[in-house]
Write an enzyme that holds these catalytic residues in place. Structure first.
Site, PDB file in Angstrom:
ATOM      1  N   GLY A  83     100.666   3.333 151.538  1.00 47.47           N
ATOM      2  CA  GLY A  83     101.344   4.408 152.257  1.00 47.47           C
ATOM      3  C   GLY A  83     100.464   5.025 153.316  1.00 47.47           C
ATOM      4  CG  HIS A 115      93.529  -2.251 156.834  1.00 51.96           C
ATOM      5  ND1 HIS A 115      94.126  -1.103 156.357  1.00 51.96           N
ATOM      6  CD2 HIS A 115      94.490  -2.937 157.497  1.00 51.96           C
ATOM      7  CE1 HIS A 115      95.408  -1.101 156.704  1.00 51.96           C
ATOM      8  NE2 HIS A 115      95.651  -2.206 157.405  1.00 51.96           N
ATOM      9  CD  GLN A 138     106.828  10.575 145.231  1.00 53.16           C
ATOM     10  OE1 GLN A 138     105.849  11.274 145.433  1.00 53.16           O
ATOM     11  NE2 GLN A 138     106.753   9.264 145.091  1.00 53.16           N
ATOM     12  CB  ILE A 169      93.495   1.079 150.609  1.00 48.11           C
ATOM     13  CG1 ILE A 169      92.089   1.640 150.408  1.00 48.11           C
ATOM     14  CG2 ILE A 169      93.704  -0.159 149.737  1.00 48.11           C
ATOM     15  CD1 ILE A 169      91.825   2.173 149.018  1.00 48.11           C
ATOM     16  CD1 TRP A 218      95.939  -6.325 157.638  1.00 46.17           C
ATOM     17  CD2 TRP A 218      96.392  -7.402 155.735  1.00 46.17           C
ATOM     18  NE1 TRP A 218      96.994  -5.688 157.039  1.00 46.17           N
ATOM     19  CE2 TRP A 218      97.287  -6.322 155.872  1.00 46.17           C
ATOM     20  CE3 TRP A 218      96.487  -8.223 154.611  1.00 46.17           C
ATOM     21  CZ2 TRP A 218      98.266  -6.049 154.931  1.00 46.17           C
ATOM     22  CZ3 TRP A 218      97.457  -7.948 153.672  1.00 46.17           C
ATOM     23  CH2 TRP A 218      98.344  -6.869 153.837  1.00 46.17           C
ATOM     24  CB  THR A 278     101.391   2.962 157.979  1.00 44.87           C
ATOM     25  OG1 THR A 278     100.614   1.772 157.893  1.00 44.87           O
ATOM     26  CG2 THR A 278     102.056   3.044 159.340  1.00 44.87           C
TER      27      THR A 278
END
Length: 462
Positions: free
Chosen positions: A158, A210, A376, A154, A262, A160
């Site tokens: 993150g 995607h 993180q 999605i 996209w 990638t």
């Protein structure tokens, strides 16, 4: 009536006899015994059952699926999922996919409502093995067999970074072979050149840029057969990442404002692409460069709103992208219930805001280890952008993403439940959790920053 008229009546008796009546002679004949009729009935039932079993075994899901109308009519059943307590939602996974094995490690009890709500999913597509299936003590992700991870990526969650972790940082007998300056790695099984990972960096966007749940579940098997030149009976394990909806929305806004489009996304559902009338463009020209936030939020066909819910739901249940197929509120309820059900049934999902916990759950679920710890970053550019929103802008964005907000709350609770369950089973938890990623020093590990990769990638296919 003439006196010599004869009437024939057939009844079932034990012997032949004749009965004289004033109106004439009725000849009563003996019929076949019950035993012969029962034999014929049993034989017919046997043929019918054998035919059903054979049809179900040999007929592919894509061929034998219900018609579009039949699928949509099943949508009312899945609505019960919105009302289920979370412990029940977590426990239906094995049965929902038709792969349940009756193991005793279920997190919660199965109810009739839960079973009913998940039933339509079996008909529509093969969603792979569920989280319940991988809770077995003897479960092993079989690299040498026909197990395949399918990464549902999605945008702006993150994915990638996580996708690169999968191809570069897993400790494997046969590591993925990645070539410099290319966005492709060969992730083959230890003893043959077949893919165990279906993702952007391993196979490419085979099911479309995607691709969402609806696209992947109807496409992956066909594409792998085509790629490998043979038909195989594979076990699929769907995995994904989610992100706090407002931060994700703002990240997508910033990405589009820089030129991302996209345009390569297919939006494929029930055998066709969405039409221009169903998904009208939000802008003219090649991109939406420098769009302001109010314009971005004002486009009704902008797929950034509730993107996570839409991409995890079975869109066949709501008429795909045809919004006139049902009232808007009904469409939202069905789509959210479907997304929750599919998420709970996934073998794995993680949350961008909980990197360490997500890494631990992945490693314990698949019995695989990453050679580096996930990073993180609590402060992101999008988080700062959210804080700078005007009150009216924030309210508008929250309303636009109301389904994603509810889905994320569901996902967060479910993630913590899975974590606690795995933690309770791990007798060496403290040491394991403190040393995630510290297997050994590994040359050439992923050289990128999680946060900057989430926020600052400029490629339109992120």
């Amino acid at each position: 009536m003439p006196g010599d008229m004869h009437k024939n009546v057939s009844v079932q008796v034990d012997s032949d006899f004749a009965l004289l009546l004033p109106s004439g002679v009725y000849e009563i004949k003996k019929m076949e015994p019950r035993s012969k009729i029962r034999t014929i009935i049993v034989f017919c039932l046997f043929l019918a059952i054998a035919g059903i079993i054979g049809f179900g075994y040999f007929c592919q899901d894509q061929v034998c699926a219900l018609s579009k109308r039949a699928v949509i009519l099943q949508s009312s059943d899945i609505l019960a999922y919105n009302e289920l307590p979370l412990h029940q939602a977590n426990s239906i996974n094995g049965n929902a996919n038709g792969n349940g094995n009756g193991n005793g490690n279920s997190v919660g009890g199965i109810t009739a409502m839960a079973s009913k709500s998940s039933a339509p999913q079996n008909i529509i597509a093969n969603a792979g093995l569920s989280y319940e299936d991988v809770l077995n003590d003897d479960f092993q992700f079989d690299m040498d067999g026909h197990d395949v991870m399918v990464f549902l990526h999605i945008q702006k969650t993150g994915g990638t970074s996580f996708g690169r972790h999968l191809v570069r940082d897993l400790d494997l007998k046969r590591p993925c072979e990645c070539q410099r300056q290319r966005k492709r790695c060969y992730c083959f099984r230890p003893h043959r050149n077949e893919n165990w990972l279906f993702s952007r960096y391993s196979t490419g966007w085979k099911c479309g840029l995607h691709a969402d749940w609806t696209e992947l579940t109807s496409c992956v098997d066909v594409e792998l057969d085509k790629n490998e030149g043979e038909t195989a009976k594979r076990r699929y394990f769907y995995i994904s990442l989610l992100r706090q909806p407002i931060a994700r929305y703002m990240s997508e806004y910033r990405h589009v404002r820089r030129g991302a489009t996209w345009k390569g996304s297919r939006h494929w559902c029930l055998g066709r692409q969405a039409t221009a009338a169903e998904l009208p463009a939000c802008y003219k020209g090649k991109d939406w460069l420098d769009v302001d936030l109010d314009q971005f939020a004002g486009c009704e066909s902008n797929l950034a709103a509730n993107r996570q819910t839409r991409m995890l739901a079975d869109l066949a249940l709501v008429g795909c992208y045809n919004k006139s197929s049902m009232p808007a509120h009904e469409r939202d309820r069905v789509m959210l219930a479907s997304a929750k059900r599919n998420l709970a049934a996934m073998a794995y999902f993680g949350l961008t805001e909980y990197q360490k916990m997500s890494q631990y759950i992945f490693e314990e679920t698949f019995n695989l280890r990453f050679a580096i710890p996930f990073e993180q970053h609590n402060t992101t550019i999008s988080a700062t952008a959210v804080q700078n929103l005007r009150p009216d802008q924030k309210r508008r964005i929250e309303k636009l993403n109301s389904l994603d907000i509810e889905l994320y709350a569901f996902a967060k609770t479910l993630l913590f439940q899975r974590f606690e369950h795995l933690k309770a089973k791990d007798t060496n938890f403290e040491q394991r959790y403190a040393n995630l990623g510290n297997i050994y020093f590994k040359q050439g590990v992923t050289e990128f920053n999680w946060d900057s990769n989430v926020e600052d990638g400029l490629s339109t296919d992120h």
